[in-house]
Design a protein around this motif. Structure first.
Motif, PDB file in Angstrom:
ATOM      1  N   GLU A   1      18.512 -12.954  74.489  1.00 62.04           N
ATOM      2  CA  GLU A   1      17.455 -13.743  73.859  1.00 62.04           C
ATOM      3  C   GLU A   1      17.843 -15.208  73.901  1.00 62.04           C
ATOM      4  O   GLU A   1      18.914 -15.606  73.419  1.00 62.04           O
ATOM      5  N   ILE A   2      16.988 -16.021  74.523  1.00 60.83           N
ATOM      6  CA  ILE A   2      17.231 -17.454  74.632  1.00 60.83           C
ATOM      7  C   ILE A   2      15.955 -18.168  74.209  1.00 60.83           C
ATOM      8  O   ILE A   2      14.912 -18.030  74.867  1.00 60.83           O
ATOM      9  N   GLY A   3      16.031 -18.906  73.118  1.00 62.43           N
ATOM     10  CA  GLY A   3      14.865 -19.660  72.652  1.00 62.43           C
ATOM     11  C   GLY A   3      13.679 -18.795  72.289  1.00 62.43           C
ATOM     12  O   GLY A   3      12.528 -19.198  72.506  1.00 62.43           O
ATOM     13  N   GLY A   4      13.948 -17.614  71.780  1.00 62.44           N
ATOM     14  CA  GLY A   4      12.865 -16.721  71.400  1.00 62.44           C
ATOM     15  C   GLY A   4      12.315 -15.889  72.539  1.00 62.44           C
ATOM     16  O   GLY A   4      11.409 -15.082  72.322  1.00 62.44           O
ATOM     17  N   LEU A   5      12.835 -16.065  73.761  1.00 66.53           N
ATOM     18  CA  LEU A   5      12.402 -15.285  74.912  1.00 66.53           C
ATOM     19  C   LEU A   5      13.507 -14.320  75.317  1.00 66.53           C
ATOM     20  O   LEU A   5      14.697 -14.662  75.255  1.00 66.53           O
ATOM     21  N   PHE A   6      13.122 -13.146  75.742  1.00 67.10           N
ATOM     22  CA  PHE A   6      14.084 -12.142  76.173  1.00 67.10           C
ATOM     23  C   PHE A   6      14.185 -12.157  77.706  1.00 67.10           C
ATOM     24  O   PHE A   6      13.177 -12.075  78.408  1.00 67.10           O
ATOM     25  N   PHE A   7      15.418 -12.301  78.194  1.00 69.77           N
ATOM     26  CA  PHE A   7      15.673 -12.345  79.630  1.00 69.77           C
ATOM     27  C   PHE A   7      16.451 -11.101  80.035  1.00 69.77           C
ATOM     28  O   PHE A   7      17.569 -10.880  79.547  1.00 69.77           O
ATOM     29  N   PRO A   8      15.895 -10.263  80.894  1.00 70.95           N
ATOM     30  CA  PRO A   8      16.634  -9.085  81.361  1.00 70.95           C
ATOM     31  C   PRO A   8      17.884  -9.500  82.132  1.00 70.95           C
ATOM     32  O   PRO A   8      17.889 -10.508  82.862  1.00 70.95           O
ATOM     33  N   GLY A   9      18.924  -8.714  81.979  1.00 70.00           N
ATOM     34  CA  GLY A   9      20.159  -9.020  82.683  1.00 70.00           C
ATOM     35  C   GLY A   9      19.994  -8.990  84.194  1.00 70.00           C
ATOM     36  O   GLY A   9      20.654  -9.755  84.911  1.00 70.00           O
ATOM     37  N   GLN A  10      19.102  -8.124  84.702  1.00 70.75           N
ATOM     38  CA  GLN A  10      18.871  -8.049  86.153  1.00 70.75           C
ATOM     39  C   GLN A  10      18.321  -9.366  86.688  1.00 70.75           C
ATOM     40  O   GLN A  10      18.723  -9.830  87.753  1.00 70.75           O
ATOM     41  N   MET A  11      17.411  -9.990  85.939  1.00 70.98           N
ATOM     42  CA  MET A  11      16.857 -11.268  86.365  1.00 70.98           C
ATOM     43  C   MET A  11      17.917 -12.354  86.353  1.00 70.98           C
ATOM     44  O   MET A  11      17.986 -13.196  87.263  1.00 70.98           O
TER      45      MET A  11
END
Length: 346
Positions: free
Chosen positions: A183-193
């Motif tokens: 979670e960065i700045g309220g957004l979730f980033f998948p590890g694959q991305m």
């Protein structure tokens, strides 16, 4: 459109752009060294993904038959054109490409560690681009860029038909390399991305350093600028081209391994990926690795926001943006050419 929605679309656009970045880097790499717009690059990405999925399912990947076919053709071309050094030809085009094929036959049906599956996938994809170069491009290496482009398009359709026979019409999706998310700045980033973005940044840096600061990289660039001059200073254009295509195969294999888990790919899915990556490379100038990265990310963002506006037009808008870019570049080049006679007159 709210700011939160714009951030979500931007996140999706960056994820799409990450798919195109590595492909754009591979296209620029091959073009800089050989002047070939390597249209089948996207096909290799799809083949890598399908190969990894087959290995994970315990099946023998169909790519082995394509490698054997290309190796046989390349060996025939090499032996027919050489009076001597048949041993080197047999080693380069007969033995080395068949080593990963033999490993695939021996290991088929067994449960393999993930690293072994990825290594075997890379090993099977690695010889394909150099073999295609030997068969289709090296004999016409001094032809115009237009002729090389036509041959590349024909080559795509040829290997796409073969891929349909060896892979079948069904799609496949390998397992995720990581299930982590951040979670960065309220957004979730998948590890694959994040893995795809990190791989793109690393590949950009390594390619820029290789071509800018190493003797081998400068030798490859010199081959593209002047093949005759390269020969005069001891550079072998054939070997330089094979090296560029080998690096492109490595990028394609890595791309397929990273991209495959986030989207289902079919035997012909790579063409659209490669085409959009080419648009990004053109936007970046087709001569700059950082430019190719920015261009590919721009294509991803444009695709994401266009899909929100009208999903039916996202492909149209992405490819249409190429028209004004080409017109602008053509106008700038024409302007530069018109100024030269005036300077000579002064």
């Amino acid at each position: 459109m709210t700011a939160e929605l714009a951030l979500l679309l931007a996140q999706d656009g960056v994820a799409n752009g990450a798919i195109y970045v590595l492909a754009a880097l591979g296209i620029v790499l091959v073009f800089l060294v050989t002047r070939v717009v390597f249209v089948p690059f996207g096909d290799l990405i799809a083949y890598a993904s399908l190969t990894l999925a087959a290995l994970q399912e315990g099946r023998r990947p169909g790519i082995v038959w394509l490698v054997l076919l290309l190796a046989g053709l390349a060996l025939l071309f090499e032996l027919a054109g050489r009076q001597r050094k048949w041993g080197r030809a047999l080693l380069a085009y007969g033995v080395l490409p068949c080593l990963p094929v033999a490993a695939a036959f021996l290991l088929a049906g067994r449960a393999l560690p993930p690293l072994v599956e990825m290594a075997l996938t890379i090993g099977l994809i690695l010889p394909i681009a150099p073999l295609l170069y030997r068969i289709a491009f090296r004999p016409i290496a001094d032809a115009s860029v237009l002729v090389l482009l036509i041959v590349a398009v024909v080559l795509h359709f040829a290997i796409s038909g073969i891929a349909l026979m060896v892979f079948g019409p069904e799609g496949a999706r390998p397992r995720l390399l990581t299930t982590a998310s951040f979670e960065i700045g309220g957004l979730f980033f998948p590890g694959q991305m994040l893995l795809m973005l990190a791989a793109s940044a690393l590949a950009t840096l390594l390619l820029a350093l290789f071509f800018g600061f190493t003797l081998s990289g400068k030798a490859l660039r010199a081959t593209a600028v002047n093949r005759v001059g390269a020969r005069l200073v001891g550079i072998r254009p054939g070997a330089a081209g094979a090296t560029a295509f080998l690096l492109a195969s490595a990028l394609a294999a890595a791309s397929g391994i990273l991209i495959g888990p986030v989207t289902t790919l079919f035997y012909d899915s790579g063409f659209v990926i490669g085409l959009k990556a080419f648009v990004g490379a053109i936007i970046g100038g087709l001569v700059s690795y950082p430019g190719a990265v920015l261009g590919a990310l721009f294509v991803g963002l444009l695709e994401s926001f266009t899909a929100f506006w009208n999903s039916a037009l996202k492909e149209v808008v992405v490819f249409a943006v190429l028209v004004p870019v080409l017109i602008l570049r053509s106008a700038l080049q024409r302007h530069g050419a018109e100024e030269e006679p005036e300077e000579d007159g002064l």
